[in-house]
Write a protein that holds these residues in place. Structure first.
Motif, short mmCIF file in Angstrom:
data_model
loop_
_atom_site.label_atom_id
_atom_site.label_comp_id
_atom_site.label_asym_id
_atom_site.label_seq_id
_atom_site.Cartn_x
_atom_site.Cartn_y
_atom_site.Cartn_z
N LEU A 1 0.97 -1.18 -0.08
CA LEU A 1 0.09 0.06 -0.04
C LEU A 1 0.84 1.07 0.04
CD1 LEU A 1 -2.76 -1.19 2.36
CD2 LEU A 1 -2.95 -1.14 -0.01
N THR A 2 2.03 1.22 0.64
CA THR A 2 2.90 2.44 0.85
C THR A 2 3.79 2.36 -0.33
OG1 THR A 2 4.11 1.59 2.32
CG2 THR A 2 2.35 2.80 3.13
N TRP A 3 4.17 1.51 -1.19
CA TRP A 3 5.04 1.34 -2.29
C TRP A 3 4.94 2.23 -3.60
CZ3 TRP A 3 7.85 -3.87 -3.34
CH2 TRP A 3 8.38 -4.25 -1.85
N THR A 4 5.89 2.65 -4.21
CA THR A 4 5.61 3.37 -5.36
C THR A 4 5.51 2.41 -6.84
OG1 THR A 4 6.62 5.18 -4.51
CG2 THR A 4 6.45 5.19 -7.01
N ARG B 1 11.85 6.93 -1.40
CA ARG B 1 12.35 7.90 -0.87
C ARG B 1 13.63 8.44 -1.20
NH1 ARG B 1 10.78 5.55 4.36
NH2 ARG B 1 8.62 5.96 4.76
N SER B 2 14.50 7.59 -1.64
CA SER B 2 16.09 7.96 -1.86
C SER B 2 16.18 8.36 -3.63
CB SER B 2 16.91 6.62 -1.87
OG SER B 2 16.81 6.06 -0.65
N ASN B 3 15.08 8.12 -4.36
CA ASN B 3 14.92 8.47 -5.63
C ASN B 3 13.75 9.46 -5.75
OD1 ASN B 3 17.49 6.94 -6.70
ND2 ASN B 3 16.28 5.32 -5.62
N LEU B 4 13.29 10.11 -4.96
CA LEU B 4 12.10 10.92 -5.06
C LEU B 4 12.19 11.93 -6.26
CD1 LEU B 4 9.06 11.53 -4.19
CD2 LEU B 4 10.14 13.07 -2.38
N ARG B 5 13.12 12.71 -6.35
CA ARG B 5 13.40 13.81 -7.37
C ARG B 5 13.34 13.09 -8.90
NH1 ARG B 5 15.43 19.27 -6.33
NH2 ARG B 5 15.09 19.39 -4.21
N ALA B 6 13.84 11.98 -9.03
CA ALA B 6 13.86 11.07 -10.49
C ALA B 6 12.59 10.76 -10.72
CB ALA B 6 14.99 10.15 -10.16
N MET C 1 5.22 2.75 -14.27
CA MET C 1 4.80 1.96 -15.61
C MET C 1 6.06 2.41 -16.54
SD MET C 1 2.61 -0.17 -16.08
CE MET C 1 1.39 -0.61 -17.44
N GLU C 2 6.96 1.54 -16.82
CA GLU C 2 7.88 1.81 -17.72
C GLU C 2 8.07 0.84 -18.78
OE1 GLU C 2 11.74 1.79 -15.34
OE2 GLU C 2 10.65 3.25 -13.65
N ASN C 3 7.96 1.42 -20.05
CA ASN C 3 7.96 0.61 -21.43
C ASN C 3 6.83 -0.52 -21.21
OD1 ASN C 3 10.16 1.89 -22.30
ND2 ASN C 3 11.63 0.80 -21.12
N GLY C 4 5.64 -0.32 -20.77
CA GLY C 4 4.41 -1.06 -20.61
C GLY C 4 4.80 -2.20 -19.45
N THR C 5 5.40 -2.08 -18.59
CA THR C 5 5.75 -2.80 -17.36
C THR C 5 5.60 -2.38 -16.21
OG1 THR C 5 7.41 -4.24 -18.83
CG2 THR C 5 7.29 -4.76 -16.44
N ARG C 6 4.95 -2.75 -15.24
CA ARG C 6 4.82 -2.15 -13.87
C ARG C 6 6.31 -2.55 -13.19
NH1 ARG C 6 -1.10 -4.06 -12.16
NH2 ARG C 6 -2.20 -2.47 -13.15
N HIS C 7 6.66 -1.78 -12.40
CA HIS C 7 7.57 -1.72 -11.57
C HIS C 7 7.48 -1.18 -10.10
CE1 HIS C 7 10.72 -2.59 -14.77
NE2 HIS C 7 9.97 -1.67 -15.38
N TYR C 8 7.52 -1.85 -9.11
CA TYR C 8 7.10 -1.50 -7.64
C TYR C 8 8.52 -1.28 -6.99
CZ TYR C 8 2.43 -3.30 -8.90
OH TYR C 8 1.37 -3.39 -9.22
N PHE C 9 8.39 -0.07 -6.24
CA PHE C 9 9.62 0.21 -5.34
C PHE C 9 9.16 0.48 -3.85
CE2 PHE C 9 10.23 2.13 -9.75
CZ PHE C 9 11.33 1.22 -10.20
#
Length: 61
Positions: free
Chosen positions: A26-29, A46-51, A32-40
């Motif tokens: 629920l708290t993960w990000t 938090r470490s890559n919020l700006r990107a 959608m990249e190149n038609g594939t879901r990526h979960y972080f």
């Protein structure tokens, strides 16, 4: 019949560090990249919020 999103949540791991999700993340990000879901996980997001906000693909982080 189980919902596809619930069944999928049992096998989700962080695309960056490999941390497994303990149930639906629920708290993960989700990205959608190149038609594939990526979960972080929380820490990687938090470490890559700006990107993430700049909509850079995770390959650029």
């Amino acid at each position: 019949m189980p919902r596809p999103d619930t069944a999928e949540a049992r096998h989700i791991v962080c695309a960056r560090c490999g941390t497994p999700a303990d149930g639906p993340p629920l708290t993960w990000t989700c990205s959608m990249e190149n038609g594939t879901r990526h979960y972080f996980c929380d820490n990687c997001a938090r470490s890559n919020l700006r990107a993430i906000e700049g909509r850079l693909d995770s390959a650029w982080w």
